[in-house]
Scaffold this motif. Sequence first.
Motif, PDB file in Angstrom:
ATOM      1  N   ILE A 148       0.862  -1.199   0.000  1.00 18.41           N
ATOM      2  CA  ILE A 148       0.000   0.000   0.000  1.00 18.41           C
ATOM      3  C   ILE A 148       0.893   1.242   0.000  1.00 18.41           C
ATOM      4  O   ILE A 148       1.805   1.360   0.829  1.00 18.41           O
ATOM      5  CB  ILE A 148      -0.924   0.022   1.247  1.00 18.41           C
ATOM      6  N   GLN A 149       0.639   2.163  -0.927  1.00 17.55           N
ATOM      7  CA  GLN A 149       1.383   3.432  -0.945  1.00 17.55           C
ATOM      8  C   GLN A 149       0.794   4.371   0.108  1.00 17.55           C
ATOM      9  O   GLN A 149      -0.379   4.732   0.037  1.00 17.55           O
ATOM     10  CB  GLN A 149       1.278   4.087  -2.336  1.00 17.55           C
ATOM     11  N   TRP A 150       1.593   4.730   1.118  1.00 22.94           N
ATOM     12  CA  TRP A 150       1.095   5.526   2.242  1.00 22.94           C
ATOM     13  C   TRP A 150       0.526   6.881   1.793  1.00 22.94           C
ATOM     14  O   TRP A 150      -0.567   7.270   2.220  1.00 22.94           O
ATOM     15  CB  TRP A 150       2.205   5.711   3.278  1.00 22.94           C
ATOM     16  N   THR A 151       1.252   7.596   0.938  1.00 23.52           N
ATOM     17  CA  THR A 151       0.802   8.948   0.541  1.00 23.52           C
ATOM     18  C   THR A 151      -0.541   8.889  -0.174  1.00 23.52           C
ATOM     19  O   THR A 151      -1.437   9.698   0.099  1.00 23.52           O
ATOM     20  CB  THR A 151       1.846   9.632  -0.364  1.00 23.52           C
ATOM     21  N   ALA A 152      -0.718   7.905  -1.066  1.00 21.13           N
ATOM     22  CA  ALA A 152      -1.987   7.763  -1.799  1.00 21.13           C
ATOM     23  C   ALA A 152      -3.127   7.432  -0.836  1.00 21.13           C
ATOM     24  O   ALA A 152      -4.229   8.002  -0.922  1.00 21.13           O
ATOM     25  CB  ALA A 152      -1.857   6.670  -2.853  1.00 21.13           C
ATOM     26  N   LEU A 153      -2.837   6.527   0.117  1.00 19.78           N
ATOM     27  CA  LEU A 153      -3.861   6.136   1.095  1.00 19.78           C
ATOM     28  C   LEU A 153      -4.262   7.325   1.966  1.00 19.78           C
ATOM     29  O   LEU A 153      -5.444   7.569   2.197  1.00 19.78           O
ATOM     30  CB  LEU A 153      -3.328   4.996   1.964  1.00 19.78           C
ATOM     31  N   TRP A 154      -3.266   8.074   2.458  1.00 23.43           N
ATOM     32  CA  TRP A 154      -3.534   9.207   3.363  1.00 23.43           C
ATOM     33  C   TRP A 154      -4.321  10.302   2.627  1.00 23.43           C
ATOM     34  O   TRP A 154      -5.238  10.885   3.202  1.00 23.43           O
ATOM     35  CB  TRP A 154      -2.226   9.748   3.922  1.00 23.43           C
ATOM     36  N   ASN A 155      -3.976  10.550   1.364  1.00 26.11           N
ATOM     37  CA  ASN A 155      -4.715  11.555   0.588  1.00 26.11           C
ATOM     38  C   ASN A 155      -6.181  11.152   0.394  1.00 26.11           C
ATOM     39  O   ASN A 155      -7.072  11.998   0.412  1.00 26.11           O
ATOM     40  CB  ASN A 155      -4.059  11.779  -0.783  1.00 26.11           C
TER      41      ASN A 155
END
Length: 442
Positions: free
Chosen positions: A305-312
């Motif tokens: 899971i890409q953290w930045t994409a998930l957080w956005n």
Amino acid sequence: MEGGGNLEAAIEQLLNVEKQMRLAGDVAGTKKAVTEILQLCLDAKAWKTLNDQIVLLSKRRGQLKQAVTAMVQQAMQYIDQTPDLETKIELIKTLNSVAAGKIYVEIERARLIKKLAKLKEEQGLIAEAADLMQEIAVETFGAMAKTEKIAFILEQVRLCLDRQDYVRAQILSRKISPRVFESDPSKEKKKPKEGENIVEEAPADIPSLLELKRIYYEHMIRYYSHNNDYLEICRCYKAIYEIPSVKGNPEQWIPVLRKICWYLVLAPHDPMQSSLLNATLEDKNLSEIPQFRLLLKQLVTMEVIQWTALWNTFKDEFENEKNMLGGALVEKAAEDLRERIIEHNIIVVSKYYSRITLQRLAELLCLSIQEAEKHLSEMVVSKSLVAKIDRPMGVVCFQTTKDSNDILNSWATNLEKLLDLVEKSCHQIHKETMVHKAALRA
């Protein structure tokens, strides 16, 4: 009654009557005389005389238990009629001193202490209120209604949480078994046998068992939030979610289900968390909040899971929690969410690789080499993962070293499986041949 003299004379006459009745062992007469004295004091608004008479009557030689019980019960009704706070506290303290140590008025004493603690809390003296409540061990009271006992213990827990005494709050909360909320109160109303204590009816202001269940789990959420025990918080919300009144109202269950999803994601990876995660994904109500279904699906899927994409994607939902029922998530939630995503990614990498360079691992996790190593080491220490790091070579090995017996056993198992497959294949070929021959003959 006009004037103090007349009041004193009337009390004196009634005291003589009370003495005669008491010595004669007349329960009904003694109770009537005692209650009449209290009524006279109330009518004359002589609160000091009322306190003095309560103490005097309770200390008279050979005073009947029934008379003391009737006196305490009647005087408790006068508490709300007192002219000011000082008089009210004085009357409660007088009744408390009379009831102390007398098992036949233990329930009345518990109720008095609860009222006094409430007054202390209103004055801002939370520590004093908590100490007062802890004097009473209601779990030993046989005649007290079950719901009243639970409500009393929950009040003790709440005051301990308010004064931030989390150790005592936990000890008190253990006096309530969660199984007690699952029982059906309608089935329990059986006729008491001879010699058994008759259980009193709970007062009208005591909540129902299901309301108490909700209050209990709300207190437990406050306790576990202090320790950041996400899995236990999630289980508490799960229990609230199962209450029929919550499950039947979308305005109530949607915020609760959101909290369940968030705390499941925040909980460290272990068998209990995995089991709850899969059970929640099967819940049909989750389709009402598709964003959270997507979030849980990502955790179940064995992909990085890409953290930045998930957080956005989920940042707005995360910050919106403070406007929902139950309030904002705990302070460290955003930080811990990132930790959990990193842990998930490391587990995914360990499933696909037996050996990987630290450089490549750090790239997959979108971290520096030092951070990747730190997170990996923490997971190994917490036994979430088996891994060894060869630092000079910069290689991580996720395989456990097997001894010769394990290797031989795995070979033997593999051979056994292979021979089984060969035997099944031969059987199928033989069967097909026989069917084919039969078809040719026909």
